[in-house]
Design a protein around this motif. Structure first.
Motif, PDB file in Angstrom:
ATOM      1  N   TYR A 119       0.847  -1.192   0.000  1.00 28.95           N
ATOM      2  CA  TYR A 119       0.000   0.000   0.000  1.00 28.95           C
ATOM      3  C   TYR A 119       0.880   1.239   0.000  1.00 28.95           C
ATOM      4  O   TYR A 119       1.794   1.356   0.820  1.00 28.95           O
ATOM      5  CB  TYR A 119      -0.897   0.026   1.245  1.00 28.95           C
ATOM      6  CG  TYR A 119      -1.866  -1.117   1.296  1.00 28.95           C
ATOM      7  CD1 TYR A 119      -3.076  -1.050   0.618  1.00 28.95           C
ATOM      8  CD2 TYR A 119      -1.564  -2.273   2.011  1.00 28.95           C
ATOM      9  CE1 TYR A 119      -3.964  -2.101   0.661  1.00 28.95           C
ATOM     10  CE2 TYR A 119      -2.448  -3.329   2.050  1.00 28.95           C
ATOM     11  CZ  TYR A 119      -3.649  -3.245   1.378  1.00 28.95           C
ATOM     12  OH  TYR A 119      -4.527  -4.295   1.409  1.00 28.95           O
ATOM     13  N   GLU A 120       0.612   2.162  -0.908  1.00 27.14           N
ATOM     14  CA  GLU A 120       1.365   3.407  -0.961  1.00 27.14           C
ATOM     15  C   GLU A 120       0.799   4.376   0.076  1.00 27.14           C
ATOM     16  O   GLU A 120      -0.411   4.496   0.229  1.00 27.14           O
ATOM     17  CB  GLU A 120       1.254   4.011  -2.359  1.00 27.14           C
ATOM     18  CG  GLU A 120       2.297   5.048  -2.632  1.00 27.14           C
ATOM     19  CD  GLU A 120       2.348   5.442  -4.092  1.00 27.14           C
ATOM     20  OE1 GLU A 120       1.755   6.484  -4.427  1.00 27.14           O
ATOM     21  OE2 GLU A 120       2.965   4.699  -4.878  1.00 27.14           O
ATOM     22  N   ALA A 121       1.697   5.045   0.798  1.00 28.46           N
ATOM     23  CA  ALA A 121       1.280   5.986   1.843  1.00 28.46           C
ATOM     24  C   ALA A 121       2.358   7.046   2.033  1.00 28.46           C
ATOM     25  O   ALA A 121       3.490   6.875   1.577  1.00 28.46           O
ATOM     26  CB  ALA A 121       1.040   5.251   3.159  1.00 28.46           C
ATOM     27  N   ASN A 122       2.004   8.096   2.708  1.00 33.17           N
ATOM     28  CA  ASN A 122       2.977   9.105   3.121  1.00 33.17           C
ATOM     29  C   ASN A 122       3.310   8.852   4.579  1.00 33.17           C
ATOM     30  O   ASN A 122       2.404   8.669   5.397  1.00 33.17           O
ATOM     31  CB  ASN A 122       2.402  10.517   2.958  1.00 33.17           C
ATOM     32  CG  ASN A 122       2.185  10.859   1.506  1.00 33.17           C
ATOM     33  OD1 ASN A 122       3.040  10.604   0.677  1.00 33.17           O
ATOM     34  ND2 ASN A 122       1.040  11.415   1.189  1.00 33.17           N
ATOM     35  N   TYR A 123       4.586   8.817   4.882  1.00 33.92           N
ATOM     36  CA  TYR A 123       5.021   8.612   6.261  1.00 33.92           C
ATOM     37  C   TYR A 123       5.080   9.970   6.937  1.00 33.92           C
ATOM     38  O   TYR A 123       5.903  10.811   6.590  1.00 33.92           O
ATOM     39  CB  TYR A 123       6.383   7.922   6.282  1.00 33.92           C
ATOM     40  CG  TYR A 123       6.881   7.584   7.665  1.00 33.92           C
ATOM     41  CD1 TYR A 123       6.121   6.815   8.536  1.00 33.92           C
ATOM     42  CD2 TYR A 123       8.125   8.016   8.096  1.00 33.92           C
ATOM     43  CE1 TYR A 123       6.579   6.489   9.796  1.00 33.92           C
ATOM     44  CE2 TYR A 123       8.600   7.693   9.358  1.00 33.92           C
ATOM     45  CZ  TYR A 123       7.824   6.925  10.198  1.00 33.92           C
ATOM     46  OH  TYR A 123       8.274   6.601  11.451  1.00 33.92           O
ATOM     47  N   THR A 141       6.918   9.482   0.183  1.00 31.20           N
ATOM     48  CA  THR A 141       6.043   8.380  -0.198  1.00 31.20           C
ATOM     49  C   THR A 141       6.757   7.061   0.055  1.00 31.20           C
ATOM     50  O   THR A 141       7.894   6.876  -0.359  1.00 31.20           O
ATOM     51  CB  THR A 141       5.653   8.480  -1.683  1.00 31.20           C
ATOM     52  OG1 THR A 141       5.055   9.755  -1.912  1.00 31.20           O
ATOM     53  CG2 THR A 141       4.669   7.395  -2.063  1.00 31.20           C
ATOM     54  N   CYS A 149      -8.114   8.981   6.395  1.00 28.35           N
ATOM     55  CA  CYS A 149      -6.944   8.745   5.543  1.00 28.35           C
ATOM     56  C   CYS A 149      -5.651   8.706   6.360  1.00 28.35           C
ATOM     57  O   CYS A 149      -4.586   8.428   5.829  1.00 28.35           O
ATOM     58  CB  CYS A 149      -6.844   9.832   4.472  1.00 28.35           C
ATOM     59  SG  CYS A 149      -8.133   9.705   3.232  1.00 28.35           S
ATOM     60  N   THR A 150      -5.737   9.001   7.654  1.00 24.27           N
ATOM     61  CA  THR A 150      -4.578   8.962   8.546  1.00 24.27           C
ATOM     62  C   THR A 150      -4.715   7.744   9.456  1.00 24.27           C
ATOM     63  O   THR A 150      -5.768   7.510  10.029  1.00 24.27           O
ATOM     64  CB  THR A 150      -4.484  10.252   9.380  1.00 24.27           C
ATOM     65  OG1 THR A 150      -4.392  11.368   8.486  1.00 24.27           O
ATOM     66  CG2 THR A 150      -3.268  10.245  10.288  1.00 24.27           C
ATOM     67  N   PHE A 175       0.868   7.473   9.319  1.00 25.49           N
ATOM     68  CA  PHE A 175       0.838   7.509   7.861  1.00 25.49           C
ATOM     69  C   PHE A 175      -0.420   8.202   7.378  1.00 25.49           C
ATOM     70  O   PHE A 175      -1.417   8.266   8.095  1.00 25.49           O
ATOM     71  CB  PHE A 175       0.826   6.079   7.287  1.00 25.49           C
ATOM     72  CG  PHE A 175       1.902   5.208   7.841  1.00 25.49           C
ATOM     73  CD1 PHE A 175       3.122   5.084   7.196  1.00 25.49           C
ATOM     74  CD2 PHE A 175       1.715   4.482   9.013  1.00 25.49           C
ATOM     75  CE1 PHE A 175       4.121   4.275   7.708  1.00 25.49           C
ATOM     76  CE2 PHE A 175       2.704   3.666   9.526  1.00 25.49           C
ATOM     77  CZ  PHE A 175       3.903   3.573   8.865  1.00 25.49           C
ATOM     78  N   SER A 176      -0.374   8.658   6.124  1.00 23.39           N
ATOM     79  CA  SER A 176      -1.598   9.142   5.487  1.00 23.39           C
ATOM     80  C   SER A 176      -1.638   8.589   4.077  1.00 23.39           C
ATOM     81  O   SER A 176      -0.608   8.267   3.491  1.00 23.39           O
ATOM     82  CB  SER A 176      -1.648  10.673   5.457  1.00 23.39           C
ATOM     83  OG  SER A 176      -0.681  11.179   4.572  1.00 23.39           O
ATOM     84  N   THR A 177      -2.827   8.478   3.551  1.00 25.52           N
ATOM     85  CA  THR A 177      -3.019   7.965   2.202  1.00 25.52           C
ATOM     86  C   THR A 177      -4.185   8.712   1.570  1.00 25.52           C
ATOM     87  O   THR A 177      -4.982   9.328   2.270  1.00 25.52           O
ATOM     88  CB  THR A 177      -3.282   6.451   2.215  1.00 25.52           C
ATOM     89  OG1 THR A 177      -3.391   5.989   0.871  1.00 25.52           O
ATOM     90  CG2 THR A 177      -4.530   6.094   2.973  1.00 25.52           C
ATOM     91  N   ASP A 227      -6.388   7.115  -0.394  1.00 23.02           N
ATOM     92  CA  ASP A 227      -7.491   6.142  -0.448  1.00 23.02           C
ATOM     93  C   ASP A 227      -7.802   5.610   0.930  1.00 23.02           C
ATOM     94  O   ASP A 227      -6.903   5.298   1.695  1.00 23.02           O
ATOM     95  CB  ASP A 227      -7.123   4.959  -1.348  1.00 23.02           C
ATOM     96  CG  ASP A 227      -6.898   5.371  -2.783  1.00 23.02           C
ATOM     97  OD1 ASP A 227      -7.589   6.296  -3.233  1.00 23.02           O
ATOM     98  OD2 ASP A 227      -6.030   4.777  -3.439  1.00 23.02           O
TER      99      ASP A 227
END
Length: 160
Positions: free
Chosen positions: A35-39, A96, A136-137, A155-157, A159
């Protein structure tokens, strides 16, 4: 069709909002789910309170991100960074990442070069939760085996 059988989500947790699992058991056991996410970062958890601790960390990181967004190119940001601990001063910003999840645990993978940044065994993950104010968090808490401290990784995403 799957050769392995998992109990339905409603039997795993009585409040489960879904009827079926998203992935086949073989995917989790023999492969991984990415899963792609922002750290957004991690924070030391001084008083471990389970899901409440993860939700508190999510709220703090969300507020931090909003404040930082308003202060870009500001001297306030520069002054704030002077007070960071030595352990976080040299952290490389990785906007990312890919969370690679299996039954064994979670890996953070740099999305740009595919290097593994961190790995947390499932036995060292105590809980995970979404931010109730921003679905999303999300976050989970790990125990650092060297220091015995608990850290919440947020994390945030895009989706949900």
């Amino acid at each position: 069709e799957s050769k392995l059988t998992l109990r339905p989500p409603s039997l795993a947790a009585p409040y489960a909002p879904v009827q079926n699992w998203q992935h086949q058991p073989e995917k989790l056991i023999f492969e991984s789910c990415g899963y792609e996410a922002n750290y957004l970062g991690s924070m030391l958890i001084k008083d471990l309170r389970g899901t409440e601790s993860t939700q508190d960390a999510c709220a703090k990181m969300r507020v931090w991100g909003q404040w930082l967004g308003r202060c870009v190119n500001s001297q306030a940001v520069t002054r704030m960074f002077l007070f960071l601990k030595k352990s976080t001063e040299h952290m490389k910003k990785i906007p990312t990442i890919i969370l690679s999840i299996t039954y064994k645990g979670v890996k953070f993978i740099d999305a740009s070069n595919k290097n593994v940044i961190a790995e947390h065994e499932i036995r060292n993950i105590s809980c995970a939760a979404q931010d109730p104010e921003d679905l999303c968090t999300f976050a989970y808490i790990t125990k650092d085996l060297q220091t015995s401290h608990h850290y919440c990784h947020v994390f945030s995403t895009v989706d949900v």
